[in-house]
Design a protein around this motif. Structure first.
Motif, PDB file in Angstrom:
ATOM      1  N   ASP A  57       0.852  -1.187  -0.130  1.00 14.70           N
ATOM      2  CA  ASP A  57      -0.034   0.066  -0.018  1.00 14.70           C
ATOM      3  C   ASP A  57       0.767   1.210  -0.087  1.00 14.70           C
ATOM      4  N   GLY A  58       0.288   2.408  -0.604  1.00 11.45           N
ATOM      5  CA  GLY A  58       1.373   3.558  -0.478  1.00 11.45           C
ATOM      6  C   GLY A  58       1.244   4.099   0.773  1.00 11.45           C
ATOM      7  N   GLU A  59       2.432   4.738   1.065  1.00 14.52           N
ATOM      8  CA  GLU A  59       2.700   4.991   2.600  1.00 14.52           C
ATOM      9  C   GLU A  59       2.024   6.501   2.649  1.00 14.52           C
ATOM     10  N   TYR A  60       1.459   6.926   3.577  1.00 17.34           N
ATOM     11  CA  TYR A  60       0.729   8.466   3.866  1.00 17.34           C
ATOM     12  C   TYR A  60       1.951   9.257   3.964  1.00 17.34           C
ATOM     13  N   GLN A  61       1.748  10.393   3.292  1.00 20.33           N
ATOM     14  CA  GLN A  61       2.957  11.388   3.987  1.00 20.33           C
ATOM     15  C   GLN A  61       2.097  12.589   4.571  1.00 20.33           C
ATOM     16  N   THR A  62       2.708  13.124   5.830  1.00 19.46           N
ATOM     17  CA  THR A  62       2.069  14.028   6.515  1.00 19.46           C
ATOM     18  C   THR A  62       2.337  15.219   5.857  1.00 19.46           C
ATOM     19  N   GLY A  63       1.626  16.399   6.340  1.00 21.27           N
ATOM     20  CA  GLY A  63       1.730  17.837   5.575  1.00 21.27           C
ATOM     21  C   GLY A  63       3.033  18.241   5.822  1.00 21.27           C
ATOM     22  N   SER A  64       3.817  18.032   6.927  1.00 22.05           N
ATOM     23  CA  SER A  64       5.208  18.543   6.815  1.00 22.05           C
ATOM     24  C   SER A  64       6.261  17.938   5.956  1.00 22.05           C
ATOM     25  N   GLN A  65       5.948  16.669   5.682  1.00 19.79           N
ATOM     26  CA  GLN A  65       6.716  15.884   4.934  1.00 19.79           C
ATOM     27  C   GLN A  65       6.408  16.363   3.300  1.00 19.79           C
ATOM     28  N   ARG A  66       5.184  16.504   3.187  1.00 20.90           N
ATOM     29  CA  ARG A  66       4.995  16.891   1.859  1.00 20.90           C
ATOM     30  C   ARG A  66       5.542  18.481   1.601  1.00 20.90           C
ATOM     31  N   THR A  67       5.485  19.114   2.687  1.00 28.26           N
ATOM     32  CA  THR A  67       6.119  20.619   2.541  1.00 28.26           C
ATOM     33  C   THR A  67       7.593  20.448   2.404  1.00 28.26           C
ATOM     34  N   ALA A  68       8.361  19.706   3.202  1.00 20.27           N
ATOM     35  CA  ALA A  68       9.799  19.532   3.158  1.00 20.27           C
ATOM     36  C   ALA A  68      10.060  19.130   1.833  1.00 20.27           C
ATOM     37  N   ARG A  69       9.251  18.117   1.171  1.00 17.67           N
ATOM     38  CA  ARG A  69       9.886  17.568   0.027  1.00 17.67           C
ATOM     39  C   ARG A  69       9.536  18.605  -1.096  1.00 17.67           C
ATOM     40  N   ALA A  70       8.646  19.367  -1.042  1.00 18.47           N
ATOM     41  CA  ALA A  70       8.249  20.410  -2.051  1.00 18.47           C
ATOM     42  C   ALA A  70       9.313  21.645  -2.192  1.00 18.47           C
ATOM     43  N   ARG A  71       9.849  21.783  -0.734  1.00 18.10           N
ATOM     44  CA  ARG A  71      11.143  22.934  -0.615  1.00 18.10           C
ATOM     45  C   ARG A  71      12.607  22.481  -0.831  1.00 18.10           C
ATOM     46  N   THR A  72      12.503  21.141  -0.575  1.00 18.10           N
ATOM     47  CA  THR A  72      14.251  20.897  -0.759  1.00 18.10           C
ATOM     48  C   THR A  72      14.303  19.785  -1.750  1.00 18.10           C
ATOM     49  N   GLY A  73      13.251  18.969  -2.162  1.00 19.55           N
ATOM     50  CA  GLY A  73      13.586  18.065  -3.113  1.00 19.55           C
ATOM     51  C   GLY A  73      14.022  16.676  -2.425  1.00 19.55           C
ATOM     52  N   GLU A  74      14.180  16.606  -1.186  1.00 21.76           N
ATOM     53  CA  GLU A  74      14.690  15.547  -0.285  1.00 21.76           C
ATOM     54  C   GLU A  74      13.513  14.912   0.217  1.00 21.76           C
ATOM     55  N   GLY A  75      13.314  13.499   0.226  1.00 24.12           N
ATOM     56  CA  GLY A  75      12.367  12.678   0.858  1.00 24.12           C
ATOM     57  C   GLY A  75      12.314  11.373   0.240  1.00 24.12           C
ATOM     58  N   LEU A  76      11.072  10.818   0.749  1.00 26.81           N
ATOM     59  CA  LEU A  76      11.147   9.060   0.309  1.00 26.81           C
ATOM     60  C   LEU A  76       9.674   9.141  -0.329  1.00 26.81           C
ATOM     61  N   ASP A  77       9.486   8.475  -1.339  1.00 31.14           N
ATOM     62  CA  ASP A  77       8.382   7.943  -1.998  1.00 31.14           C
ATOM     63  C   ASP A  77       8.418   6.315  -1.392  1.00 31.14           C
ATOM     64  N   LEU A  78       7.455   6.088  -0.475  1.00 29.88           N
ATOM     65  CA  LEU A  78       7.528   4.675   0.111  1.00 29.88           C
ATOM     66  C   LEU A  78       6.199   4.057  -0.374  1.00 29.88           C
ATOM     67  N   MET A  79       6.273   2.704  -0.012  1.00 29.72           N
ATOM     68  CA  MET A  79       5.122   1.961  -0.051  1.00 29.72           C
ATOM     69  C   MET A  79       5.243   1.179   1.371  1.00 29.72           C
ATOM     70  N   ARG A  80       4.201   0.785   1.843  1.00 29.20           N
ATOM     71  CA  ARG A  80       4.096  -0.047   3.051  1.00 29.20           C
ATOM     72  C   ARG A  80       3.926  -1.558   2.731  1.00 29.20           C
ATOM     73  N   CYS A  81       4.885  -2.421   3.262  1.00 29.09           N
ATOM     74  CA  CYS A  81       4.593  -3.657   2.938  1.00 29.09           C
ATOM     75  C   CYS A  81       4.264  -4.712   4.472  1.00 29.09           C
ATOM     76  N   SER A  82       2.962  -5.361   4.208  1.00 27.69           N
ATOM     77  CA  SER A  82       2.727  -5.967   5.368  1.00 27.69           C
ATOM     78  C   SER A  82       2.122  -7.199   5.278  1.00 27.69           C
ATOM     79  N   GLY A  83       2.059  -8.080   6.445  1.00 30.71           N
ATOM     80  CA  GLY A  83       1.620  -9.463   6.084  1.00 30.71           C
ATOM     81  C   GLY A  83       2.568 -10.573   6.864  1.00 30.71           C
ATOM     82  N   GLN A  84       2.340 -11.687   6.163  1.00 24.85           N
ATOM     83  CA  GLN A  84       3.324 -12.822   6.545  1.00 24.85           C
ATOM     84  C   GLN A  84       3.944 -13.276   5.075  1.00 24.85           C
ATOM     85  N   GLY A  85       5.217 -13.332   4.968  1.00 24.34           N
ATOM     86  CA  GLY A  85       5.951 -13.796   3.754  1.00 24.34           C
ATOM     87  C   GLY A  85       7.397 -13.361   3.875  1.00 24.34           C
TER      88      GLY A  85
END
Length: 251
Positions: free
Chosen positions: A52-80
């Motif tokens: 599933d796509g990982e939710y980004q907080t408002g501060s994370q989105r703002t930091a990414r927009a201003r600096t270009g630094e950040g992570l585009d992540l997906m969340r992996c859960s379950g058993q395997g």
């Protein structure tokens, strides 16, 4: 059917993170702790695993927009078991402890969901083509998988021996280190194609810890331009290789 390919079987391990081979990461999920991975980095999996796509907080989105630094992540859960890779880059697993790890987000493949990430500023007034003036600080306790183009060099930093590295080749370092960005060439030389030596911006590390360097500079081929204008020619700021080459295509 017979083939030497059948020698490349799964690595059996009780560890959560296992380097299946130098360019492939194996992560075991037990249903308790999720793993965050680079979007699109999954190449295979076994078991009951959700992505599933990982939710980004408002501060994370703002930091990414201003600096270009950040992570585009997906969340992996379950058993395997999940296998991750990116552009056949070399994979390295690091235990993050109380000292923390500072890294260019372009080199993060996966990390434990319990770890905390925050964009920080490097001591410089400039944005340069490789490791820019903003980096990602990873803190807490857990594991993070990093990527390098080629086999890296781990350099120890001590109070009586500081280390300098090309800003385009540095991957990560201990967060406890003091860092300064500088250029060995004079200011006029930097505005030419990284001076007449091919060198220019560098990061200097002081204190106690380590600096991880890869044998590749995140720069386009010589004389190539990305974007347009003077910035594209000289590899500076958002027109530089880091700003326009987030996927590290020139590995």
């Amino acid at each position: 059917m017979q083939s030497p390919l059948f020698a490349y079987t799964e690595q059996q391990s009780q560890d959560r993170y296992t380097v299946q081979n130098p360019q492939l990461l194996r992560v075991a999920l037990t249903g308790h702790d999720d793993v965050l991975a680079r979007k699109g980095a999954m190449v295979a999996y076994q078991g009951l695993v959700d992505f599933d796509g990982e939710y980004q907080t408002g501060s994370q989105r703002t930091a990414r927009a201003r600096t270009g630094e950040g992570l585009d992540l997906m969340r992996c859960s379950g058993q395997g078991t999940v296998y991750f890779a990116n552009l056949a880059q070399y994979v390295h697993v690091v235990d993050v402890d109380q000292d923390g790890l500072t890294v260019d987000s372009a080199y993060v493949l996966a990390l434990d969901s319990a770890l905390h990430t925050e964009v920080i500023a490097v001591d410089s007034q400039y944005g340069i083509s490789g490791s820019g003036k903003y980096q990602l600080n990873i803190s807490g306790r857990g594991k993070v998988a990093l990527m390098t183009s080629g086999q890296p060099l781990m350099m120890q930093v001590t109070p009586d021996k500081y280390v300098s590295a090309d800003a385009d080749a540095i991957v990560a370092w201990s967060s406890s280190l003091r860092v300064q960005m500088q250029a060995q060439t004079h200011s006029a030389g930097v505005l030419r194609r990284r001076g007449s030596t091919g060198e220019g911006w560098e990061l200097s590390f002081l204190g106690q810890g380590f600096a991880l360097v890869q044998p590749s500079e995140v720069l386009p081929p010589q004389h190539a331009q990305i974007g347009s204008g003077v910035g594209a020619q000289f590899g500076v700021g958002q027109q530089g290789a880091h700003g326009r080459n987030q996927g590290n295509a020139w590995s």
